[in-house]
Design an enzyme around this catalytic site. Structure first.
Site, short mmCIF file in Angstrom:
data_model
loop_
_atom_site.label_atom_id
_atom_site.label_comp_id
_atom_site.label_asym_id
_atom_site.label_seq_id
_atom_site.Cartn_x
_atom_site.Cartn_y
_atom_site.Cartn_z
N SER A 113 0.80 -1.23 0.00
CA SER A 113 0.00 0.00 0.00
C SER A 113 0.83 1.28 0.00
CB SER A 113 -0.97 0.02 1.18
OG SER A 113 -0.27 0.24 2.39
N LYS A 150 0.83 4.38 6.77
CA LYS A 150 0.11 5.21 5.81
C LYS A 150 0.63 6.65 5.91
CE LYS A 150 -3.06 2.16 4.45
NZ LYS A 150 -2.24 0.97 4.62
#
Length: 192
Positions: A113, A150
């Site tokens: 990700s 993230k």
């Protein structure tokens, strides 16, 4: 680290050379001989200055010099157009500058990700748990007892999001259920 005088650099280079050749540090008397200094106190003064500036550490014992973990910086490489390859020692990268904070820890990355940020599966992210984060920083968060890495972003409406750097994944809202563990301060990748 603070700048060295020419003589301090000479002493530090002598220590590095001795360790590279012998795989153990020199004694004060051996440094006297190498550097042509008659008094052990003269060498000790240089060692005190190097220690104060963070270039060496001293412990108790006969061979008490310890160099912080360093990697020599021997030039530049472009990630775009080709450039002339010139090997020239530019200095040393101290691993202690990266890893010295006791509030840091490593996490091995699983998943893709964050590939757009250059964080790939198998990498180790170094996380500082007491570092302040701002809009755009990469952080590690706990959501439903699961850890994730993230980028934290604020939209034009003032809402905060945990955004992946891969279009295959959707952003996650940064709300009261999310615990930010710390800010990513380094990425380590080992090639085999």
């Amino acid at each position: 680290m603070k700048e060295l005088t020419a003589r301090q650099k000479e002493v530090l280079d002598a220590i590095r050379t001795f360790i590279a050749q012998n795989h153990y540090p020199p004694t004060v008397r051996e440094l006297c001989t190498i550097l042509g200094i008659s008094s052990p106190r003269g060498v000790s003064k240089h060692l005190e200055a190097l220690e104060k500036k963070g270039y060496i550490k001293r412990t108790s014992g006969h061979r008490s010099l310890v160099l912080p973990m360093e990697v020599p910086l021997i030039g530049k490489v472009t990630a775009g157009l080709k450039t002339l390859a010139v090997e020239e020692l530019e200095g040393y990268l101290s691993m202690e500058d990266i890893f010295a904070n006791p509030n840091q820890f490593g996490l091995k990355v699983k998943g893709d990700s964050m590939q757009g940020a250059g964080i790939l599966e198998g990498d180790v992210v170094i996380v500082n748990s007491d570092a302040e984060w701002i809009n755009g920083d990469i952080i590690v968060a706990i959501i439903d007892e699961m850890a994730t890495v993230k980028r934290v972003k604020q939209d034009k409406y003032g809402n905060w999001w945990l955004e992946p750097d891969n279009p295959k994944y959707e952003p996650l809202p940064l709300n009261e259920e999310v615990q930010i563990v710390g800010k990513v301060v380094a990425v380590i990748r080992k090639y085999s």
